[in-house]
Design an enzyme around this catalytic site. Structure first.
Site, PDB file in Angstrom:
ATOM      1  N   LYS A 161       0.842  -1.207   0.000  1.00 43.20           N
ATOM      2  CA  LYS A 161       0.000   0.000   0.000  1.00 43.20           C
ATOM      3  C   LYS A 161       0.872   1.250   0.000  1.00 43.20           C
ATOM      4  CE  LYS A 161      -1.711   1.571   4.010  1.00 43.20           C
ATOM      5  NZ  LYS A 161      -1.377   2.964   4.327  1.00 43.20           N
ATOM      6  N   ASN A 162       1.854   1.301   0.900  1.00 43.04           N
ATOM      7  CA  ASN A 162       2.623   2.526   1.073  1.00 43.04           C
ATOM      8  C   ASN A 162       3.622   2.781  -0.046  1.00 43.04           C
ATOM      9  OD1 ASN A 162       1.110   3.049   3.280  1.00 43.04           O
ATOM     10  ND2 ASN A 162       2.657   2.428   4.777  1.00 43.04           N
TER      11      ASN A 162
ATOM     12  N   ARG B 125      -4.222  10.987   4.087  1.00 43.43           N
ATOM     13  CA  ARG B 125      -3.133  11.950   4.189  1.00 43.43           C
ATOM     14  C   ARG B 125      -2.159  11.857   3.033  1.00 43.43           C
ATOM     15  NH1 ARG B 125      -2.861  13.870   8.542  1.00 43.43           N
ATOM     16  NH2 ARG B 125      -0.747  14.542   8.187  1.00 43.43           N
TER      17      ARG B 125
ATOM     18  N   CYS C 298      -5.033  13.277  12.669  1.00 50.43           N
ATOM     19  CA  CYS C 298      -5.149  11.827  12.443  1.00 50.43           C
ATOM     20  C   CYS C 298      -5.171  11.150  13.808  1.00 50.43           C
ATOM     21  CB  CYS C 298      -3.939  11.372  11.620  1.00 50.43           C
ATOM     22  SG  CYS C 298      -3.705   9.607  11.593  1.00 50.43           S
TER      23      CYS C 298
ATOM     24  N   ARG D 257       0.538  14.879  12.944  1.00 53.93           N
ATOM     25  CA  ARG D 257       1.052  14.623  11.590  1.00 53.93           C
ATOM     26  C   ARG D 257       1.060  15.869  10.696  1.00 53.93           C
ATOM     27  NH1 ARG D 257      -1.030   8.876   9.471  1.00 53.93           N
ATOM     28  NH2 ARG D 257       0.860   9.032   8.228  1.00 53.93           N
ATOM     29  N   PRO D 258       1.796  16.904  11.039  1.00 55.22           N
ATOM     30  CA  PRO D 258       1.879  18.093  10.192  1.00 55.22           C
ATOM     31  C   PRO D 258       2.593  17.771   8.873  1.00 55.22           C
ATOM     32  CG  PRO D 258       3.500  18.183  11.965  1.00 55.22           C
ATOM     33  CD  PRO D 258       2.661  16.963  12.213  1.00 55.22           C
ATOM     34  N   VAL D 259       2.545  18.681   7.895  1.00 54.79           N
ATOM     35  CA  VAL D 259       3.244  18.485   6.611  1.00 54.79           C
ATOM     36  C   VAL D 259       4.276  19.589   6.374  1.00 54.79           C
ATOM     37  CG1 VAL D 259       1.367  17.158   5.547  1.00 54.79           C
ATOM     38  CG2 VAL D 259       1.359  19.681   5.377  1.00 54.79           C
ATOM     39  N   ASP D 260       4.760  20.185   7.468  1.00 56.55           N
ATOM     40  CA  ASP D 260       5.704  21.316   7.332  1.00 56.55           C
ATOM     41  C   ASP D 260       6.970  20.923   6.574  1.00 56.55           C
ATOM     42  OD1 ASP D 260       7.470  21.031  10.472  1.00 56.55           O
ATOM     43  OD2 ASP D 260       6.055  19.623   9.569  1.00 56.55           O
ATOM     44  N   LEU D 261       7.460  19.694   6.755  1.00 51.13           N
ATOM     45  CA  LEU D 261       8.689  19.287   6.061  1.00 51.13           C
ATOM     46  C   LEU D 261       8.457  19.169   4.556  1.00 51.13           C
ATOM     47  CD1 LEU D 261      10.225  16.576   8.441  1.00 51.13           C
ATOM     48  CD2 LEU D 261      10.570  19.056   8.427  1.00 51.13           C
TER      49      LEU D 261
ATOM     50  N   ASP E 277       4.607   0.616  12.031  1.00 51.56           N
ATOM     51  CA  ASP E 277       3.377   0.020  11.504  1.00 51.56           C
ATOM     52  C   ASP E 277       3.194  -1.431  11.911  1.00 51.56           C
ATOM     53  OD1 ASP E 277       3.513   1.841   8.322  1.00 51.56           O
ATOM     54  OD2 ASP E 277       2.961   2.456  10.345  1.00 51.56           O
TER      55      ASP E 277
ATOM     56  N   ILE F 296       7.843   7.157  16.818  1.00 51.36           N
ATOM     57  CA  ILE F 296       7.507   7.872  15.577  1.00 51.36           C
ATOM     58  C   ILE F 296       6.242   8.713  15.740  1.00 51.36           C
ATOM     59  CG2 ILE F 296       7.065   7.609  13.107  1.00 51.36           C
ATOM     60  CD1 ILE F 296       9.817   6.592  13.830  1.00 51.36           C
TER      61      ILE F 296
ATOM     62  N   ARG G 134      -8.601  -0.351   4.529  1.00 50.41           N
ATOM     63  CA  ARG G 134      -7.682   0.618   3.921  1.00 50.41           C
ATOM     64  C   ARG G 134      -6.332  -0.014   3.597  1.00 50.41           C
ATOM     65  NH1 ARG G 134      -7.424   6.334   6.808  1.00 50.41           N
ATOM     66  NH2 ARG G 134      -6.075   6.567   4.967  1.00 50.41           N
TER      67      ARG G 134
END
Ligand code: EPZ
Length: 422
Positions: A22-23, A94, A118, A123-127, A308, A330, A400
């Site tokens: 999936k990932n 996401r 989440c 889980r920010p997306v700043d990077l 995971d 994590i 999912r």
């Protein structure tokens, strides 16, 4: 809503085929946005998250034909007619943020909804945004959306991540493939899904070196071609099913399993007294006799122990002989499965990012609630070894990331069925 009913049924024996990852698929699919020529993925998993990514790409103008019962995805993005990734799709998944880099690189502008919170963490997306700025893009956050522009196109640059991020590394790789000049990513993620993405981009004509290490160098090219690429096997699905015979006893062969994808996990299984060996068709896992031994686990970026698989490993340690300490490094809120396992009689103490599990002889079946993808499957694993019946609610989380879980497990002797809701 569907629920899954599991009854403990003793040792498991047989074979379980492992699907494509999936990932990996979720980062490979947006690569179609980088080229006017067709990109075909084979060995694709059939999951609701893949359907969501397909809906997102179609909303941008990609044509997608699914073949061979969904295992082959033929994608073509020769003409993109929409540059906005809508909140209604992005809020479901996401990984939608992974269209930002390729759209910016190909079209010079993109509007992408911010994913929001989440269950397992903020889980920010700043990077991701900083990486695009390092390639010369301008970011403007407005009304819950990122408005990104790269006048004159993206330019190669230095991206030094303060800590490892799988998604930000993937977005940077996708974007830098078409940027003018050289990009060097330091402290890059080393996950097998990153390596698989680089192999696919290289098939499309990208010039990339260093995948699987912390430093990746990308020489941008003017255009990328088409390709056909097999999705790498799913190491998290693999680890999950390796735990089924570990928890219940028996011997199961995981078809397509590869030890190099989950070395740290296999070391922990070995320490717990579970036998893992390579076979002609993959990996064979067996627990013949005796209780599992307690082991301590700390989650880390690859090649460390995968976060995971933390929830599934906790299910195993609930009936181990002794006390195990699990540290989740994590995500800040990834022990939601613990109170549900406690409902089944487990002894678990959670303090911040540390869970102490004192093994009990047996678990008892109970109605439990799934809270996220990996938590849901850990409850199913626990139910396989519990006395009596376990009913797992809200299994939409499960769909999912796991295809046909009840078929795969009943094929090796588990008593498991899906009950469809109203
Ligand atoms: C990927 O998520 C996976 N998802 C996750 O799998 C997996 O748990 C995670 O990598 C870690 O291995 C997909 O590939 C679709 P990160 P991602 O960026 O990319 C923080 C599953 O169960 N961070 O490596 O989102 C973040 O909050 C899912 O299949 C920032 O602070 O993970 C986290 O604490 C769950 N800012 C840490 O870094 C950023 O811009 C690692 O996240 C990005 C991340």
């Amino acid at each position: 809503m569907d629920r899954i009913v599991v009854r403990g049924n003793g040792p498991l024996n047989g074979q379980i085929p492992i699907a494509g990852a999936k990932n990996a698929c979720l980062t490979l699919m947006p690569a179609t946005l980088l080229s006017e020529e067709p990109l075909t993925l084979t060995n694709a998993p059939r999951l609701s998250d893949i359907a969501t990514m397909s809906a997102l790409l179609r909303s941008l103008g990609t044509e997608i034909t699914s073949m061979q019962d969904g295992k082959v995805l033929a994608m073509s993005s020769h003409g993109l007619d929409n540059h906005k990734a809508d909140y209604d799709i992005v809020r479901k998944m996401r990984a939608s943020i992974l269209v930002l880099g390729p759209m910016l690189a190909r079209e010079g502008h993109a509007i992408v909804s911010l994913p929001g919170g989440c269950a397992i963490g903020a889980r920010p997306v700043d990077l991701h945004l900083k990486a695009m700025e390092a390639l010369g893009a301008e970011m403007d956050l407005r009304d819950g959306y990122v408005h990104a522009t790269a006048r004159g196109g993206l330019k190669g640059g230095k991206i030094d991540f303060p800590f490892v991020s799988v998604g930000a590394t993937e977005n940077a790789l996708l974007a830098a493939s078409l940027a003018k000049g050289t990009t060097v990513i330091t402290n890059a993620a080393r996950e097998p899904e990153i390596v698989d993405l680089v192999h696919c981009l290289r098939r499309m004509g990208a010039q990339i070196e260093g995948e699987g290490t912390s430093t990746i160098t990308i020489q941008g090219v003017d255009r990328l071609g088409g390709a056909t690429h097999p999705v790498v096997v799913d190491r998290i699905e693999l680890g999950t099913y390796m735990l089924a015979p570990a928890i219940c006893g028996g011997e199961v062969e995981l078809l397509g399993g590869r030890i190099d994808l989950i070395g740290a996990f296999c070391e922990k299984l070995d320490a717990a007294g579970i036998s893992v060996r390579e076979s002609d068709n993959g990996l064979t896992v067996a627990r013949k006799n005796g209780r599992t031994k307690a082991v301590d686990v700390t989650t880390e970026p690859f090649p460390g122990f995968p976060t995971d698989l933390q929830a599934q490993m906790m299910a195993l340690l609930c009936t181990a002989d002794g006390t195990s300490v699990l540290e989740e490094k994590i995500f800040e809120n990834r022990f939601m499965h613990a109170p549900e396992l406690q409902r089944m009689g487990a002894h678990i103490d959670v303090h911040g990012g540390t869970a102490t599990v004192t093994g009990v002889e047996t678990l008892k079946g109970a109605p439990v609630m799934a809270t996220d993808l990996r938590a849901s499957v850990s409850l199913i694993l626990a139910g396989l070894a519990a006395e009596g019946e376990t009913v797992v609610n809200r299994v939409y989380h499960l769909d999912r990331g796991y295809e046909h879980v009840e078929d795969k497990l009943s094929a090796v002797g588990a008593k498991i069925e899906r009950v469809h809701g109203e």
